[in-house]
Design a protein around this motif. Structure first.
Motif, short mmCIF file in Angstrom:
data_model
loop_
_atom_site.label_atom_id
_atom_site.label_comp_id
_atom_site.label_asym_id
_atom_site.label_seq_id
_atom_site.Cartn_x
_atom_site.Cartn_y
_atom_site.Cartn_z
N MET A 163 52.64 0.34 63.51
CA MET A 163 53.43 0.85 64.64
C MET A 163 52.53 1.05 65.85
SD MET A 163 55.56 3.81 62.60
CE MET A 163 54.05 4.38 61.81
N VAL A 164 53.08 0.77 67.02
CA VAL A 164 52.44 1.19 68.27
C VAL A 164 53.17 2.45 68.70
CG1 VAL A 164 51.96 0.63 70.67
CG2 VAL A 164 51.79 -1.15 68.92
N TYR A 165 52.42 3.51 68.73
CA TYR A 165 52.96 4.86 68.96
C TYR A 165 52.56 5.29 70.36
CZ TYR A 165 53.79 9.76 67.43
OH TYR A 165 54.25 11.04 67.27
N ARG A 166 53.55 5.55 71.23
CA ARG A 166 53.27 5.84 72.64
C ARG A 166 53.54 7.31 72.94
NH1 ARG A 166 56.27 2.93 77.83
NH2 ARG A 166 54.96 3.85 79.45
N PHE A 167 52.62 7.94 73.69
CA PHE A 167 52.81 9.33 74.11
C PHE A 167 53.52 9.39 75.46
CE2 PHE A 167 48.89 9.86 71.44
CZ PHE A 167 49.53 10.50 70.40
N HIS A 168 54.49 10.29 75.58
CA HIS A 168 55.22 10.47 76.83
C HIS A 168 54.54 11.56 77.67
CE1 HIS A 168 58.95 8.02 76.20
NE2 HIS A 168 58.42 7.99 74.99
N ALA A 169 55.09 11.79 78.86
CA ALA A 169 54.47 12.73 79.80
C ALA A 169 54.38 14.14 79.22
CB ALA A 169 55.25 12.75 81.11
N GLY A 227 55.80 11.88 71.06
CA GLY A 227 55.51 10.49 70.78
C GLY A 227 56.75 9.67 70.46
N GLU A 228 56.63 8.35 70.65
CA GLU A 228 57.73 7.44 70.37
C GLU A 228 57.17 6.20 69.68
OE1 GLU A 228 60.82 4.47 72.76
OE2 GLU A 228 59.44 5.76 73.86
N VAL A 229 57.86 5.73 68.64
CA VAL A 229 57.49 4.45 68.03
C VAL A 229 57.97 3.36 68.98
CG1 VAL A 229 57.72 2.94 66.04
CG2 VAL A 229 57.67 5.42 65.71
N PHE A 230 57.03 2.78 69.70
CA PHE A 230 57.34 1.85 70.80
C PHE A 230 57.44 0.40 70.31
CE2 PHE A 230 56.19 -0.28 74.89
CZ PHE A 230 57.23 0.21 75.64
N ARG A 263 57.14 -4.49 56.44
CA ARG A 263 57.77 -5.20 55.33
C ARG A 263 59.27 -5.20 55.49
NH1 ARG A 263 55.45 -2.01 50.53
NH2 ARG A 263 57.70 -1.73 50.26
N ASP A 264 59.93 -6.27 55.09
CA ASP A 264 61.37 -6.39 55.30
C ASP A 264 62.16 -5.32 54.56
OD1 ASP A 264 60.95 -8.58 56.88
OD2 ASP A 264 61.31 -10.04 55.28
N ASP A 265 61.64 -4.81 53.43
CA ASP A 265 62.40 -3.85 52.64
C ASP A 265 62.23 -2.41 53.11
OD1 ASP A 265 59.69 -4.18 51.74
OD2 ASP A 265 60.19 -2.86 50.05
N LEU A 266 61.39 -2.18 54.11
CA LEU A 266 61.15 -0.81 54.59
C LEU A 266 62.14 -0.46 55.70
CD1 LEU A 266 57.25 -0.76 54.82
CD2 LEU A 266 58.69 0.28 53.04
N PRO A 267 62.54 0.82 55.77
CA PRO A 267 63.43 1.23 56.87
C PRO A 267 62.71 1.15 58.21
CG PRO A 267 62.64 3.14 55.66
CD PRO A 267 62.20 1.94 54.87
N GLY A 268 63.44 0.80 59.25
CA GLY A 268 62.84 0.70 60.57
C GLY A 268 62.69 2.05 61.24
N TRP A 269 61.56 2.25 61.89
CA TRP A 269 61.32 3.50 62.63
C TRP A 269 61.22 3.26 64.13
CZ3 TRP A 269 56.97 5.92 59.06
CH2 TRP A 269 57.55 6.31 57.85
N LEU A 270 61.48 2.04 64.57
CA LEU A 270 61.38 1.72 65.98
C LEU A 270 62.32 2.61 66.80
CD1 LEU A 270 60.18 -0.24 68.10
CD2 LEU A 270 62.18 -1.69 67.74
N GLY A 271 61.79 3.22 67.85
CA GLY A 271 62.60 4.07 68.73
C GLY A 271 62.62 5.52 68.33
N LEU A 272 62.07 5.86 67.14
CA LEU A 272 62.04 7.27 66.75
C LEU A 272 61.09 8.05 67.65
CD1 LEU A 272 61.96 7.18 62.83
CD2 LEU A 272 63.89 7.69 64.32
N HIS A 273 61.47 9.29 67.93
CA HIS A 273 60.63 10.19 68.74
C HIS A 273 60.12 11.32 67.85
CE1 HIS A 273 61.78 8.85 72.95
NE2 HIS A 273 62.53 8.10 72.17
N TYR A 274 58.88 11.73 68.11
CA TYR A 274 58.26 12.78 67.32
C TYR A 274 57.77 13.90 68.23
CZ TYR A 274 58.23 9.39 63.52
OH TYR A 274 58.61 8.49 62.56
N PRO A 275 57.92 15.15 67.81
CA PRO A 275 57.46 16.27 68.64
C PRO A 275 55.95 16.20 68.88
CG PRO A 275 58.86 17.04 66.85
CD PRO A 275 58.56 15.61 66.57
#
Length: 784
Positions: A187-193, A197-200, A205-217
Motif C-alpha cells: 500500500m501507498v499510505y498518504r498523510f493528510h494535513a 492517513g489514507e490508503v492512496f 493478492r486477488d483473494d484479499l479484501p481491498g483497503w484502497l480509500g480507507l482512512h486511519y486516525p
C-alpha cells in the motif's frame, strides 16, 4: 486524542532502562513509548554493541548462545574477535576507519556456518560512540540470492518515469514494490494535513479484501514512530508474533544510557504495534517512508500473512526504491501542480481580458469561463460597487456582509508580503462560521481595493462526503495488562462512517499564490480603468460645457427671429380681412407652431442653465422645499383636489434649494397630470441606509445612500420606457394629452439629481402607479 505523556519518574522503568519485554504492557499511550530505545531485538538475529576504541563487546543480545555458542556473560568485555575471528575483526576495524558508518548501515561480511548454526550476514553502523553489529541468517547461498535486485530496481524506476499524475505514480509504486518483494499486499499510505492517513494506492493478492480509500486516525501512527521514519529508509518486521530478545545489559556500562536502535533492522517492535498487526491478521511487515523536503509525506507499507525472511539484498533494493520514490514523487507532484497552475493562470488571464473589454469586473462571474472554472472551489463571491456578485454555492448576502466585515479587520490584509486570508476551518477563527459551514468551511479571500474594501472570496464546503475510517478515530480500547491500564489498538476493522465536520479541503500554496496574482491583475485593471475614466471625464466635461454653451446660444439667439415670425403672422391675421379659410388656417397653424417652438426653446434654455450654473449648497429644510414645490404646482392647503401623504418629516440636507425644489415640483406635477383618479394620492418620503423597506431597481451606486421617493397612483409606465422618459423632448402620449407639455421636465430632474452626485430611477406598474426614487449624496443629511 493522545493523552498527556506520563512523567518519567512515574514509569515502571524509572530506575532502569526500558525493555519492551519487561515494560511494553505497561504503556498507557502510544506517544509514551521510547521506540528508539526498545531494549530488545527480534529473535531471528543477534546483536553486539562494541566500544569504538578497542572493539570490546559492551552489550550483547541474550540469545548469543544460540548464534555464537556462548552466553552473554562470557562475551561481555571480550574483543569482537572472539565472535568473528581476528581476520574479520581487522576488516571491521578498517571499515570503521575508512567508511562513513555514522547512522548508515553497511554490509560487512558473512560469518560462515558453524556448529549447526547457519551462515550469518553481518551489517554494521555507528551511533553515539559505539559500533553496532547485526547478525542475520544469509540467503547469499540460496536460490533466492540469484535474483538480480539491481535489474529489478532499474526496471521499476523506468516504469515509474512513465507515470502521468500522482495517482498513476502511486499505483505504479505499489505494483513495482510488490513485484520486487513478492509480498501479499503493498500500500501507498498518504498523510493528510491533519496527519490522518489514507490508503492512496494498493497492489494485493486477488483473494484479499481491498483497503484502497480507507482512512486511519493520526493516532494509529504515533509521533515517535513518525520521527523515526524520517531518519531511515526501511523498517522490517519478519515475525510480528515472534518472541523478543533483550540486550544484556540494558544500559551501556560505559555511559549508563540505553542503546539507540533507530537504524537497526533487528529493532524490536512495540507490543501495541504487533497486537495491531495481529488484529489485521498480518504476520510480517516491511515499511518504507516517503520523505519530501524533509517532511513525512507517507509510507509504502508491505504486508505478508505468514512470517517472512527479508534478506539484506532485498532490503537494500527496497531502501533504494524508497529514496527514488521520494525524489520522483516530489517531481510528479510538482508537474501536476504546474499543470493546475497553468490552467488557473490561463483562466484568470481570460477573465481579466474579458473584464477589460467589458469595462466591468462582473465579467469574472457572469462570463464563460468564470472564476470557478479556474480554482477548485464550490462557490465564489465578489463585493464590488456596493453589492455582492456570486457564482456557485455561497452564503447569503447578509452572511456575506457579516463575513466581509470580519475579514476586513483581519491583520492578514495589512501584510505587504501576503495580503490574503486562507483557512480550511473557518469556524475556528470566526464563530459565526459554524452557521455557514455547509458552504463555507474553507475560505480563501483577497482584498482588491483598499479604499472600498472590495473582496474576492472563494468557498469550499465542509467535507460532508463519508470517510471510510478503519474504526472510530476518537475511540481507543483500553485493556488491563500486567502493569495496569494499557492502550491497545482496535480489535476490529469494520468501517466507521464519519462526516468531517466544519473542515474543508485545505488550500494549497499554489492556490493561495494564484489568488494573490489575480488580486494584482484586478487591481492593475482597476487602476488602468480609473486612469481611462479620468481622461474620458475630462473630455466629457469639455464636451458638455461646449454643448451647454451651444444650447444656450442657440436657444437664446433663435428666440428673436421666432418672435418676429409670430409678430408678422399676427399682423397678417389682423390686417387681412378677406383671407380665404384655407389660408387663415395656415396662418393660425404658423402662430401655434411658433408658440410651441418658443416653449421648446425655453425648455432647452432652462436645461442649459441647469448644466451651466454653479450650484451653491447650504443646509436646507426639505419640508419647506416641499411646501414651496406644492404651492408652485397649485396644491393648496384646505383644497380637496388631491391627497399628499408625508410618511414622516423630511430631513435637513445640504443641497441647492432652488434646484431640489424643481425635482419635487416636476415629480409632483407629473403625478397630478398623469392620473385618471378624481382625487390623486401622492406619497412622499425617504429611507435611510439600513432601514427596512423595498427599493426595487436600485442601481449599485445608490447603496449606502439615503433614498427619497415620490409615489403616485396614476396611469403607470411600461418597463420598456423606463430609460426613454428621461430623454429630452420625449413624450409617451399625444402632444395635447394629459395637459400637453414638451417632454423636458424629467430630463431637467435627472440633470439636477446628477449635479448633486445622485441617481434617479423608477418602479412602475401600468394602471397601478409609479414611484420615482432619487439620491442626493453630495447633500448628506445636515447636522441639526
Amino acid at each position: 486524542m493522545n493523552q498527556p505523556l506520563p512523567d518519567a519518574a512515574s514509569t515502571p522503568w524509572a530506575n532502569s532502562a526500558y525493555s519492551i519485554k519487561r515494560h511494553g504492557s505497561s504503556l498507557s499511550t502510544c506517544d509514551s513509548e521510547p521506540v528508539q530505545t526498545p531494549g530488545c531485538i527480534q529473535d531471528h538475529g543477534a546483536l553486539l554493541v562494541l566500544r569504538l576504541e578497542d572493539l570490546t563487546i559492551l552489550q550483547v543480545s541474550e540469545n548469543s548462545a544460540h548464534f555464537f555458542g556462548e552466553p552473554p556473560a562470557t562475551l561481555l568485555g571480550q574483543p569482537v574477535a572472539r565472535v568473528v575471528g581476528e581476520e574479520r575483526q581487522a576488516r571491521l576495524r578498517n571499515m570503521l576507519q575508512h567508511e562513513s558508518l555514522e547512522r548508515s548501515v553497511l554490509y560487512a561480511f558473512t560469518l560462515p556456518e558453524r556448529d549447526q548454526v547457519a551462515a550469518l550476514d553481518v551489517s554494521v553502523h555507528t551511533l553515539g560512540g559505539v559500533a553496532i553489529l547485526e547478525f542475520e541468517a544469509t540467503e547469499r547461498l540460496t536460490p533466492h540470492a540469484e535474483r538480480d535486485f539491481f535489474s529489478l530496481v532499474k526496471s521499476a524506476v523506468g516504469h515509474l518515469q512513465t507515470a502521468i499524475g500522482l495517482n498513476d505514480f502511486c499505483n505504479l509504486v505499489a505494483t513495482e514494490v510488490r513485484g520486487l518483494t513478492g509480498l501479499d499486499r503493498v500500500m501507498v499510505y498518504r498523510f493528510h494535513a491533519d496527519d490522518h492517513g489514507e490508503v492512496f494506492a494498493e497492489s494485493k493478492r486477488d483473494d484479499l479484501p481491498g483497503w484502497l480509500g480507507l482512512h486511519y486516525p493520526a493516532t494509529d501512527i504515533p509521533q515517535p514512530a513518525r520521527d523515526i521514519f524520517k531518519k531511515l529508509w526501511i523498517r522490517p518486521l519478519q515475525n510480528a508474533a515472534g518472541p523478543l530478545v533483550e540486550l544484556v545489559p540494558l544500559a551501556n556500562p560505559d555511559t549508563g544510557e540505553p542503546l539507540d536502535m533507530t537504524h537497526c533492522a533487528l529493532r524490536g517492535a512495540s507490543v501495541m504495534y504487533t497486537e495491531y498487526l495481529a488484529n489485521m491478521g498480518v504476520a510480517a511487515t516491511l515499511v518504507m517512508p516517503i520523505v519530501v523536503d524533509g517532511k513525512l509525506w507517507g509510507l509504502v507499507v508491505c504486508h505478508q500473512y505468514t512470517p517472512t525472511h527479508f534478506p539484506y539484498q532485498m532490503r537494500a533494493a527496497c531502501e533504494l526504491m524508497a529514496q527514488v520514490v521520494s525524489l520522483q514523487l516530489k517531481s510528479t507532484e510538482y508537474i501536476e501542480q504546474q499543470a493546475y497552475r497553468l490552467k488557473v493562470e490561463n483562466v484568470h488571464q481570460q477573465l481579466i481580458a474579458k473584464a477589460a473589454q467589458d469595462g466591468d469586473l462582473m465579467a469574472l462571474f457572469n462570463s464563460q469561463p468564470n472564476v470557478l472554472d479556474a480554482m477548485q472551489a464550490d462557490g465564489a463571491a465578489l463585493f464590488h460597487l456596493g453589492r455582492w456578485w456570486c457564482v456557485g454555492s455561497t452564503p447569503t448576502d447578509v452572511q456575506l456582509d457579516a463575513l466581509a466585515e470580519w475579514l476586513n479587520q483581519r491583520a492578514e490584509f495589512d501584510s505587504s508580503m501576503q495580503p490574503v486570508y486562507a483557512t480550511d476551518a473557518l469556524a475556528r477563527d470566526y464563530p459565526a462560521g459554524a452557521d455557514i459551514a455547509a458552504v463555507a468551511s474553507g475560505v480563501l479571500a483577497v482584498r482588491v481595493s483598499r479604499l472600498q474594501q472590495d473582496l474576492i472570496i472563494w468557498f469550499r464546503p465542509e467535507t460532508m462526503q463519508t470517510v471510510n475510517w478503519a474504526g472510530d478515530p476518537h475511540h481507543k480500547i483500553m485493556a488491563t495488562g500486567a502493569h495496569g491500564a494499557r492502550l491497545t489498538p482496535r480489535g476490529s476493522f469494520e468501517l466507521f462512517v464519519e462526516s468531517v465536520r466544519e473542515r474543508a479541503l485545505p488550500w494549497t500554496a499554489m492556490e493561495v499564490d494564484a489568488a494573490l496574482h489575480l488580486r494584482l491583475l484586478v487591481m492593475e485593471l482597476v487602476v488602468s480603468r480609473a486612469e481611462r475614466l479620468a481622461e474620458l471625464n475630462i473630455d466629457l466635461t469639455t464636451s458638455n460645457e461646449e454643448l451647454d454653451a451651444f444650447a444656450y446660444v442657440a436657444s437664446h439667439d433663435l428666440k428673436e427671429p421666432l418672435r418676429g415670425i409670430h409678430r408678422y403672422a399676427h399682423q397678417i391675421m389682423a390686417s387681412a380681412q378677406a383671407l380665404e379659410p384655407e389660408n387663415q388656417q395656415r396662418i393660425e397653424s404658423l402662430m401655434r407652431l411658433t408658440l410651441r417652438m418658443d416653449a421648446l426653446l425655453d425648455s432647452l434654455l432652462h436645461f442649459s442653465r441647469v448644466g451651466r450654473t454653479l450650484l451653491e449648497f447650504e443646509a436646507v429644510d426639505l419640508n419647506q422645499v416641499l411646501a414651496d414645490a406644492l404651492e408652485m404646482v397649485g396644491v393648496r392647503q384646505g383644497e380637496d383636489t388631491c391627497a399628499i401623504e408625508l410618511a414622516r418629516p423630511l430631513p435637513m440636507v445640504y443641497c441647492n434649494e432652488v434646484r431640489v425644489r424643481e425635482i419635487f415640483s416636476n415629480l409632483i406635477s407629473n403625478a397630478l397630470k398623469y392620473s385618471h383618479q378624481a382625487r390623486p394620492r401622492i406619497d412622499i418620503g425617504y429611507l435611510m441606509p439600513g432601514e427596512p423597506g423595498q427599493i426595487p431597481n436600485a442601481p449599485p451606486e445608490a447603496s449606502g445612500q439615503t433614498v427619497y421617493y415620490v409615489r403616485d397612483d396614476g396611469i403607470g409606465i411600461e418597463h420598456r420606457h423606463f430609460e426613454q422618459i428621461f430623454q429630452m423632448f420625449k413624450r409617451l402620449h399625444g402632444r395635447n394629452d394629459f395637459g400637453g407639455g414638451v417632454g423636458a421636465g424629467l430630463t431637467v430632474v435627472k440633470k439636477v439629481v446628477s449635479r448633486h452626485g445622485g441617481q434617479i430611477w423608477l418602479d412602475s406598474t401600468p394602471g397601478v402607479g409609479s414611484t420615482f426614487y432619487f439620491t442626493l449624496p453630495d447633500g448628506a443629511r445636515a447636522r441639526p
